[in-house]
Motif scaffolding. Structure first.
Motif, PDB file in Angstrom:
ATOM      1  N   ASP A 235     -19.396  -0.225 -18.710  1.00  0.00           N
ATOM      2  CA  ASP A 235     -19.577   0.987 -19.148  1.00  0.00           C
ATOM      3  C   ASP A 235     -19.336   1.380 -20.886  1.00  0.00           C
ATOM      4  O   ASP A 235     -17.803   0.858 -21.143  1.00  0.00           O
ATOM      5  CB  ASP A 235     -19.127   2.133 -18.202  1.00  0.00           C
ATOM      6  N   GLY A 238     -18.089   5.906 -20.515  1.00  0.00           N
ATOM      7  CA  GLY A 238     -16.918   7.182 -21.020  1.00  0.00           C
ATOM      8  C   GLY A 238     -17.071   8.151 -19.735  1.00  0.00           C
ATOM      9  O   GLY A 238     -17.680   8.303 -19.069  1.00  0.00           O
ATOM     10  N   THR A 241     -20.716   9.040 -18.404  1.00  0.00           N
ATOM     11  CA  THR A 241     -21.151   7.873 -17.612  1.00  0.00           C
ATOM     12  C   THR A 241     -20.433   7.414 -16.449  1.00  0.00           C
ATOM     13  O   THR A 241     -20.927   6.605 -15.366  1.00  0.00           O
ATOM     14  CB  THR A 241     -22.231   6.913 -18.190  1.00  0.00           C
ATOM     15  N   LEU A 242     -18.964   7.486 -16.479  1.00  0.00           N
ATOM     16  CA  LEU A 242     -18.352   7.235 -15.128  1.00  0.00           C
ATOM     17  C   LEU A 242     -18.552   7.296 -14.156  1.00  0.00           C
ATOM     18  O   LEU A 242     -18.386   6.604 -13.636  1.00  0.00           O
ATOM     19  CB  LEU A 242     -16.769   7.435 -15.938  1.00  0.00           C
ATOM     20  N   SER A 245     -21.968   5.831 -12.976  1.00  0.00           N
ATOM     21  CA  SER A 245     -21.574   3.667 -13.205  1.00  0.00           C
ATOM     22  C   SER A 245     -20.610   3.854 -11.787  1.00  0.00           C
ATOM     23  O   SER A 245     -21.069   2.507 -10.767  1.00  0.00           O
ATOM     24  CB  SER A 245     -20.562   3.334 -14.150  1.00  0.00           C
ATOM     25  N   ILE A 255     -15.764  -1.970 -12.212  1.00  0.00           N
ATOM     26  CA  ILE A 255     -16.453  -0.732 -14.316  1.00  0.00           C
ATOM     27  C   ILE A 255     -15.385  -1.701 -14.996  1.00  0.00           C
ATOM     28  O   ILE A 255     -14.350  -1.173 -14.725  1.00  0.00           O
ATOM     29  CB  ILE A 255     -16.227   0.559 -13.670  1.00  0.00           C
ATOM     30  N   SER A 256     -16.342  -1.965 -15.544  1.00  0.00           N
ATOM     31  CA  SER A 256     -15.348  -2.775 -16.470  1.00  0.00           C
ATOM     32  C   SER A 256     -15.839  -1.451 -17.563  1.00  0.00           C
ATOM     33  O   SER A 256     -16.600  -1.423 -18.683  1.00  0.00           O
ATOM     34  CB  SER A 256     -15.975  -3.830 -17.686  1.00  0.00           C
ATOM     35  N   LEU A 257     -14.102  -0.753 -18.423  1.00  0.00           N
ATOM     36  CA  LEU A 257     -14.719   0.518 -19.259  1.00  0.00           C
ATOM     37  C   LEU A 257     -14.451  -0.309 -20.889  1.00  0.00           C
ATOM     38  O   LEU A 257     -13.668  -1.127 -20.445  1.00  0.00           O
ATOM     39  CB  LEU A 257     -13.033   1.504 -18.768  1.00  0.00           C
ATOM     40  N   ILE A 260     -16.735   4.673 -25.360  1.00  0.00           N
ATOM     41  CA  ILE A 260     -16.014   5.655 -25.115  1.00  0.00           C
ATOM     42  C   ILE A 260     -17.029   6.752 -26.197  1.00  0.00           C
ATOM     43  O   ILE A 260     -16.704   8.023 -26.455  1.00  0.00           O
ATOM     44  CB  ILE A 260     -14.881   6.730 -25.344  1.00  0.00           C
ATOM     45  N   VAL A 266     -12.374  12.733 -19.207  1.00  0.00           N
ATOM     46  CA  VAL A 266     -13.407  12.910 -18.263  1.00  0.00           C
ATOM     47  C   VAL A 266     -12.458  13.226 -17.030  1.00  0.00           C
ATOM     48  O   VAL A 266     -11.636  13.761 -16.722  1.00  0.00           O
ATOM     49  CB  VAL A 266     -13.538  11.157 -17.501  1.00  0.00           C
ATOM     50  N   LEU A 281     -11.409  -0.508 -11.421  1.00  0.00           N
ATOM     51  CA  LEU A 281     -11.694   0.298 -13.324  1.00  0.00           C
ATOM     52  C   LEU A 281     -10.712  -0.434 -14.396  1.00  0.00           C
ATOM     53  O   LEU A 281      -9.430  -0.252 -13.782  1.00  0.00           O
ATOM     54  CB  LEU A 281     -11.563   1.650 -12.629  1.00  0.00           C
ATOM     55  N   ALA A 283      -9.762  -1.857 -17.618  1.00  0.00           N
ATOM     56  CA  ALA A 283     -10.174  -1.272 -19.480  1.00  0.00           C
ATOM     57  C   ALA A 283     -10.208  -2.724 -19.744  1.00  0.00           C
ATOM     58  O   ALA A 283      -9.460  -3.414 -19.504  1.00  0.00           O
ATOM     59  CB  ALA A 283      -9.545   0.066 -19.391  1.00  0.00           C
TER      60      ALA A 283
END
Length: 337
Positions: A235, A238, A241-242, A245, A255-257, A260, A266, A281, A283
């Protein structure tokens, strides 16, 4: 030597060419004659004051670059004169988990960056780059490449048969596409451009979704995966889209954040759906020197080539930032010295 600095305020109109003395390497340090640099959205955030409104100025921006070792300080023995090297993004993050102190050792903020004809870095904060790459290709690795490697390999542990959803066609996204295909995954790419989706497929993407014509793209991902969902979503959007996702993710997926682009805050995140899916999730904040070196070995063994959108001469560095800010690029925007 010539450098570009953020001089007396924030914004691209405050990025100007200047002269500084060529730095002298101290104990354990290396003098590098820069050959190429590459740009990241983070650089625009630094220049605008988004990341640090109290930034010490003047500051040389840009975290990613490649150059030739032309001088060695006392007790510097990891490299020899003539080696082609890249600085790691977080100069103190060599391996293992990052530390709070490491946040103060990132290039281009708060440390001076690499948009300069010469730079001095500690030898521990450098890696050799793959020999088959051009200077511009090698300059693209430090942030975008390592971030994608961290997401796909180190944390995502992508394997053959997995499905990876990748947003966009910028630097991190295309590296993620290439690394996911190296590991045998099926890759779905989203973009607002059918042309870019076609180019992504030429790099190995299996499916493309135009998020302008299909703004609710999570159901499309479920359809392509026969209702299962993606094992990993990279992703970069940010805020906007989160939730999508999450909707595209399989039960127990990750989910790899990593970005942004649509905002950092968010609202309305679907916590119930996250719990129901047992979603993870993670980061991603670039990566360590050990990750960089592992990635370089894979790139060298597979003769992988980063995707370069456009190369600007050093004198046109501000134009390079303007081009990046337009968001029309496919791959990395680079500067050659």
């Amino acid at each position: 030597m010539n450098v570009f600095e953020i001089q007396d305020g924030f914004g691209l109109d405050h990025v100007r060419k200047a002269e500084r003395s060529i730095p002298v390497p101290g104990t354990g340090e290396v003098l590098i004659k820069m050959r190429a640099a590459s740009l990241n959205y983070r650089d625009l955030g630094v220049i605008s004051g988004f990341y640090n409104p109290n930034l010490r100025l003047p500051l040389i921006p840009v975290s990613d670059g490649v150059g030739e070792v032309v001088g060695l300080g006392e007790q510097a023995g990891r490299f020899k004169l003539g080696d082609r090297v890249s600085g790691i993004f977080t100069q103190s993050w060599l391996s293992g988990e990052p530390t709070q102190e490491g946040l103060a050792s990132t290039l281009g903020n708060p440390l001076d960056g690499l948009l300069a004809e010469y730079a001095v870095l500690n030898e521990q904060g450098l890696v050799r780059v793959p020999a088959h790459l051009t200077d511009e290709e090698a300059a693209s690795l430090a942030c975008a490449g390592v971030t994608a490697w961290h997401a796909i390999v180190e944390e995502g542990k992508v394997k053959s048969g997995d499905t990876v959803l990748i947003q966009g066609t910028g630097g991190v996204s295309l590296f993620a596409l290439q690394f996911a295909k190296l590991h045998g995954a099926t890759v779905i790419v989203t973009s607002s451009s059918d042309d870019k989706l076609g180019r992504a497929k030429s790099l190995g993407a299996d499916h493309g979704i135009n998020y302008r014509s299909t703004p609710e793209w999570a159901p499309a991902v479920l359809e392509l995966t026969h209702g299962r969902g993606a094992d990993l979503v990279v992703d970069v959007g940010g805020a906007a889209t989160l939730n999508q996702s999450l909707g595209a993710l399989r039960l127990g997926g990750q989910i790899s954040l990593v970005g942004i682009l649509s905002g950092a805050s968010v609202e309305g995140f679907n916590i119930i759906a996250a719990i129901q899916k047992k979603a993870r999730l993670q980061a991603i904040n670039v990566g360590s020197r050990a990750m960089f070196e592992s990635m370089n070995r894979a790139i060298e063994q597979n003769k992988l080539r980063p995707v370069i959108d456009r190369i600007f001469p050093f004198e046109q560095s501000v134009d390079a930032f303007l081009h990046l800010a337009k968001g029309t690029h496919f791959g990395k925007v680079c500067i050659t010295f």
